[in-house]
Design a protein around this motif. Structure first.
Motif, PDB file in Angstrom:
ATOM      1  N   GLY A   1      -2.168   4.093   1.875  1.00  0.00           N
ATOM      2  CA  GLY A   1      -2.886   3.652   3.056  1.00  0.00           C
ATOM      3  C   GLY A   1      -4.046   2.729   2.714  1.00  0.00           C
ATOM      4  O   GLY A   1      -4.413   2.556   1.555  1.00  0.00           O
ATOM      5  N   ILE A   2      -4.606   2.143   3.735  1.00  0.00           N
ATOM      6  CA  ILE A   2      -5.681   1.158   3.585  1.00  0.00           C
ATOM      7  C   ILE A   2      -6.930   1.675   4.263  1.00  0.00           C
ATOM      8  O   ILE A   2      -6.883   2.148   5.406  1.00  0.00           O
ATOM      9  CB  ILE A   2      -5.263  -0.202   4.168  1.00  0.00           C
ATOM     10  CG1 ILE A   2      -4.043  -0.734   3.425  1.00  0.00           C
ATOM     11  CG2 ILE A   2      -6.417  -1.195   4.077  1.00  0.00           C
ATOM     12  CD1 ILE A   2      -3.498  -2.032   3.982  1.00  0.00           C
ATOM     13  N   ASN A   3      -8.038   1.573   3.579  1.00  0.00           N
ATOM     14  CA  ASN A   3      -9.325   1.990   4.111  1.00  0.00           C
ATOM     15  C   ASN A   3      -9.914   0.825   4.915  1.00  0.00           C
ATOM     16  O   ASN A   3      -9.329   0.361   5.886  1.00  0.00           O
ATOM     17  CB  ASN A   3     -10.231   2.439   2.964  1.00  0.00           C
ATOM     18  CG  ASN A   3     -11.526   3.071   3.449  1.00  0.00           C
ATOM     19  OD1 ASN A   3     -11.568   3.654   4.531  1.00  0.00           O
ATOM     20  ND2 ASN A   3     -12.571   2.934   2.674  1.00  0.00           N
TER      21      ASN A   3
ATOM     22  N   VAL B   1     -11.058   1.831   9.020  1.00  0.00           N
ATOM     23  CA  VAL B   1      -9.749   2.246   9.505  1.00  0.00           C
ATOM     24  C   VAL B   1      -9.865   2.813  10.920  1.00  0.00           C
ATOM     25  O   VAL B   1      -8.920   2.737  11.716  1.00  0.00           O
ATOM     26  CB  VAL B   1      -9.108   3.265   8.539  1.00  0.00           C
ATOM     27  CG1 VAL B   1      -9.926   4.556   8.513  1.00  0.00           C
ATOM     28  CG2 VAL B   1      -7.666   3.531   8.892  1.00  0.00           C
TER      29      VAL B   1
ATOM     30  N   PHE C   1      -7.411  -0.476  -0.770  1.00  0.00           N
ATOM     31  CA  PHE C   1      -6.224   0.369  -0.800  1.00  0.00           C
ATOM     32  C   PHE C   1      -6.600   1.731  -1.390  1.00  0.00           C
ATOM     33  O   PHE C   1      -7.168   1.812  -2.475  1.00  0.00           O
ATOM     34  CB  PHE C   1      -5.138  -0.241  -1.684  1.00  0.00           C
ATOM     35  CG  PHE C   1      -4.388  -1.382  -1.050  1.00  0.00           C
ATOM     36  CD1 PHE C   1      -5.034  -2.321  -0.267  1.00  0.00           C
ATOM     37  CD2 PHE C   1      -3.031  -1.517  -1.253  1.00  0.00           C
ATOM     38  CE1 PHE C   1      -4.337  -3.372   0.310  1.00  0.00           C
ATOM     39  CE2 PHE C   1      -2.313  -2.565  -0.691  1.00  0.00           C
ATOM     40  CZ  PHE C   1      -2.972  -3.494   0.097  1.00  0.00           C
TER      41      PHE C   1
ATOM     42  N   ASN D   1      -0.780  -3.162   9.160  1.00  0.00           N
ATOM     43  CA  ASN D   1      -1.680  -3.434   8.027  1.00  0.00           C
ATOM     44  C   ASN D   1      -2.199  -4.870   8.075  1.00  0.00           C
ATOM     45  O   ASN D   1      -2.244  -5.573   7.059  1.00  0.00           O
ATOM     46  CB  ASN D   1      -0.973  -3.186   6.689  1.00  0.00           C
ATOM     47  CG  ASN D   1      -0.797  -1.705   6.395  1.00  0.00           C
ATOM     48  OD1 ASN D   1      -1.520  -0.873   6.953  1.00  0.00           O
ATOM     49  ND2 ASN D   1       0.152  -1.374   5.572  1.00  0.00           N
TER      50      ASN D   1
ATOM     51  N   ASN E   1      -3.395  -1.307  12.560  1.00  0.00           N
ATOM     52  CA  ASN E   1      -3.109  -0.414  11.443  1.00  0.00           C
ATOM     53  C   ASN E   1      -1.610  -0.236  11.213  1.00  0.00           C
ATOM     54  O   ASN E   1      -1.166  -0.048  10.074  1.00  0.00           O
ATOM     55  CB  ASN E   1      -3.757   0.953  11.672  1.00  0.00           C
ATOM     56  CG  ASN E   1      -5.274   0.894  11.551  1.00  0.00           C
ATOM     57  OD1 ASN E   1      -5.814   0.055  10.838  1.00  0.00           O
ATOM     58  ND2 ASN E   1      -5.967   1.765  12.255  1.00  0.00           N
TER      59      ASN E   1
ATOM     60  N   SER F   1       0.835  -1.199   0.000  1.00  0.00           N
ATOM     61  CA  SER F   1       0.000   0.000   0.000  1.00  0.00           C
ATOM     62  C   SER F   1       0.872   1.251   0.000  1.00  0.00           C
ATOM     63  O   SER F   1       1.800   1.363   0.775  1.00  0.00           O
ATOM     64  CB  SER F   1      -0.898  -0.006   1.239  1.00  0.00           C
ATOM     65  OG  SER F   1      -1.536   1.250   1.386  1.00  0.00           O
TER      66      SER F   1
END
Length: 121
Positions: free
Chosen positions: A30-32, A53, A99, A76, A73, A27
């Motif tokens: 960032g990752i939702n 998140v 993502f 991840n 987080n 990523s």
């Protein structure tokens, strides 16, 4: 390179527990949301549990009170703690992660390879 690597599936007797893990990598922005889906033979893939998140969760009615989803987080990584397992929980379980892309407010869906959970009666 985007990767979602799952672990923790296996064979367990009814009433037992398993913990699934899914580590996402690759990523950039960032990752939702992250989540777990499952698909039993001859059935459609269904959402088991999801987590934003910010930590807000939702569950399928069939697993409420038995399964708990959580995430780290910083790593991840998303987890699924499955307790009081039933034979009808038998399925391939898939991790999903959204993502964020370079376009603000948009994201792309990514999937793990699946891990088998088999619950014997």
């Amino acid at each position: 390179q985007v990767q979602l690597v799952e672990s923790g599936g296996g064979l367990v007797q009814a009433g037992g527990s398993l913990r699934l893990s899914c580590a996402a990598s690759g990523s950039i922005f960032g990752i939702n949301a992250m989540g777990w889906y499952r698909q039993a033979p001859g059935k459609q893939r269904e959402l088991v549990a999801g987590i934003t998140v910010g930590g807000r969760t939702n569950y399928a009615d069939s697993v409420k009170g038995r399964f708990t989803i959580s995430r780290d987080n910083a790593k991840n990584t998303v987890y699924l703690q499955m307790n009081t397992l039933k034979p009808e929980d038998t399925a391939a379980y898939y991790c999903n992660a959204q993502f964020f892309t370079h376009i603000p407010g948009t994201f792309s869906d990514h999937w793990g390879q699946g891990t088998q959970v088999t619950v014997s009666s």
